[in-house]
Enzyme design. Structure first.
Site, short mmCIF file in Angstrom:
data_model
loop_
_atom_site.label_atom_id
_atom_site.label_comp_id
_atom_site.label_asym_id
_atom_site.label_seq_id
_atom_site.Cartn_x
_atom_site.Cartn_y
_atom_site.Cartn_z
N ILE A 254 -1.47 -1.35 0.09
CA ILE A 254 -2.64 -1.69 0.90
C ILE A 254 -3.50 -0.46 1.18
CG2 ILE A 254 -3.38 -2.60 3.14
CD1 ILE A 254 -0.98 -4.46 3.10
N HIS A 255 -2.88 0.71 1.32
CA HIS A 255 -3.67 1.90 1.68
C HIS A 255 -4.59 2.37 0.56
CE1 HIS A 255 -0.92 5.47 0.19
NE2 HIS A 255 -1.00 4.52 -0.71
N ASP A 256 -4.44 1.85 -0.64
CA ASP A 256 -5.29 2.28 -1.77
C ASP A 256 -6.73 1.81 -1.66
OD1 ASP A 256 -3.17 3.54 -3.05
OD2 ASP A 256 -2.71 1.83 -4.35
#
Length: 346
Positions: A254-256
């Site tokens: 998700i952090h991408d």
């Protein structure tokens, strides 16, 4: 009477020169020093100098090895000419290429790529633009990885080593008793699925990722002899969605992305789950006060450099996005180090 605290520049200087210490370790990994010392422990500085074919002076060699000793990466008996060097427990386990626990792949990438592109942090903050190879018309990071099997393997091995503790912690801390199936979105080499299946014999898992990861995941599954309960499926979850399962996991996925894409990913997970199903996001979740998890905030800066618009997030952020998609409740499960599992229940 209380003694006044005396100002000291020590912490400022230590942090300001911190890249020196980092480069000493990265250089030792690049030289495969710890792998050599795992085979031939208790080596003299001259022996190491010859083994690594170093052309510097003996004094330079002592400085290099003694820095590694002072930083806690080598053990030493004797001094200078009489010194003998060996690995520590940690470097012997985690930085010996012959071990499956080797995490040096990510450090090799730090030395080859991260070292250079992090030097552009100031420009990234000023412009808000990506600062890796794509900055000058090169390939985006994932295209670069998927197009280079050796680089991809190093990256996957390194990330697997870094995440192994989190995967084991999740498989033991989370209560899987009311669930039967799991799909790991962006499953890479399949290790999260394998750890869950290994520690929870009733679970059947699918590791889901792009086609370049399929052979690597199958190889890992064969190594663990768990082909009956861990399967590999290839696809693009943005285009194809995810297979239906009781649990969807996403490890450092998700952090991408930017916020809209993060919400889209959470929606994709929601659509794959039944009522009562669970999304588990394993990330360096930043504390809500943004004071404690400095590693999580530095990882977020790394996302600026690597992706331009990706960022790491707090549990409050995750809770807001999950509720917007339709999840009924959320909770946070600490794992290892700066990592946690952000959990959303449908």
């Amino acid at each position: 009477m209380e003694t006044a605290i005396q100002p000291s520049p020590a912490a400022i200087l230590q942090m300001g020169t911190g890249f020196w210490a980092s480069k000493v370790l990265l250089t030792a990994v690049n030289f495969e020093l710890f792998t050599y010392l795992s085979k031939k422990s208790n080596q003299s500085a001259k022996g190491i100098k010859s083994l690594l074919d170093l052309k510097c002076t003996d004094r330079n060699t002592y400085d290099f090895l003694d820095c590694l000793t002072g930083l806690g990466f080598l053990k030493r008996e004797g001094l200078l000419e009489t010194a003998r060097y060996s690995n520590t427990v940690d470097t012997d386990i985690f930085l010996n290429k012959a071990n499956p626990s080797y995490i040096g792949g990510i450090l090799e990438m730090m030395n080859e790529r991260g070292w250079g592109i992090w030097g552009n942090l100031d420009e990234g903050l000023k412009t808000g633009l990506i600062q890796n190879e794509a900055k000058n018309g090169g390939q985006p990071i994932f295209d670069l990885l998927y197009g280079n099997p050796e680089l991809l393997k190093n990256f996957v091995d390194g990330m697997t080593g870094v995440q192994m503790g989190n995967f084991i912690a999740l498989s033991q801390k989370f209560d899987f008793s009311n669930f039967k199936t799991l799909v790991d979105a962006g499953g890479s080499a399949g290790v999260l699925s394998l750890m869950v299946a290994k520690h929870n014999p009733h679970m059947n898992c699918i590791t889901f990722d792009l086609p370049p990861l399929e052979s690597m995941a199958n190889e890992t599954i064969q190594k663990f002899q768990m082909a009956e309960r861990v399967k590999v499926m290839s696809g693009d979850f943005f285009k194809d969605g995810l297979p239906k399962a009781d649990i969807v996991t996403m490890g450092n996925v998700i952090h991408d992305w930017d916020e809209d894409t993060k919400i889209k990913l959470i929606q994709i997970a929601y659509d794959a789950l039944p009522k009562g199903g669970v999304l588990i996001a394993i990330e360096n979740v930043i504390d809500n006060e943004r004071k404690q998890n400095v590693f999580g905030m530095m990882m977020s800066l790394n996302m600026l450099i690597e992706t331009g618009d990706g960022f790491d997030y707090t549990f409050d952020d995750f809770n807001r996005w999950a509720k917007k998609v339709g999840f009924s409740s959320t909770e946070l499960l600490p794992l290892t180090g700066p990592s946690s599992a952000a959990i959303a229940i449908k």
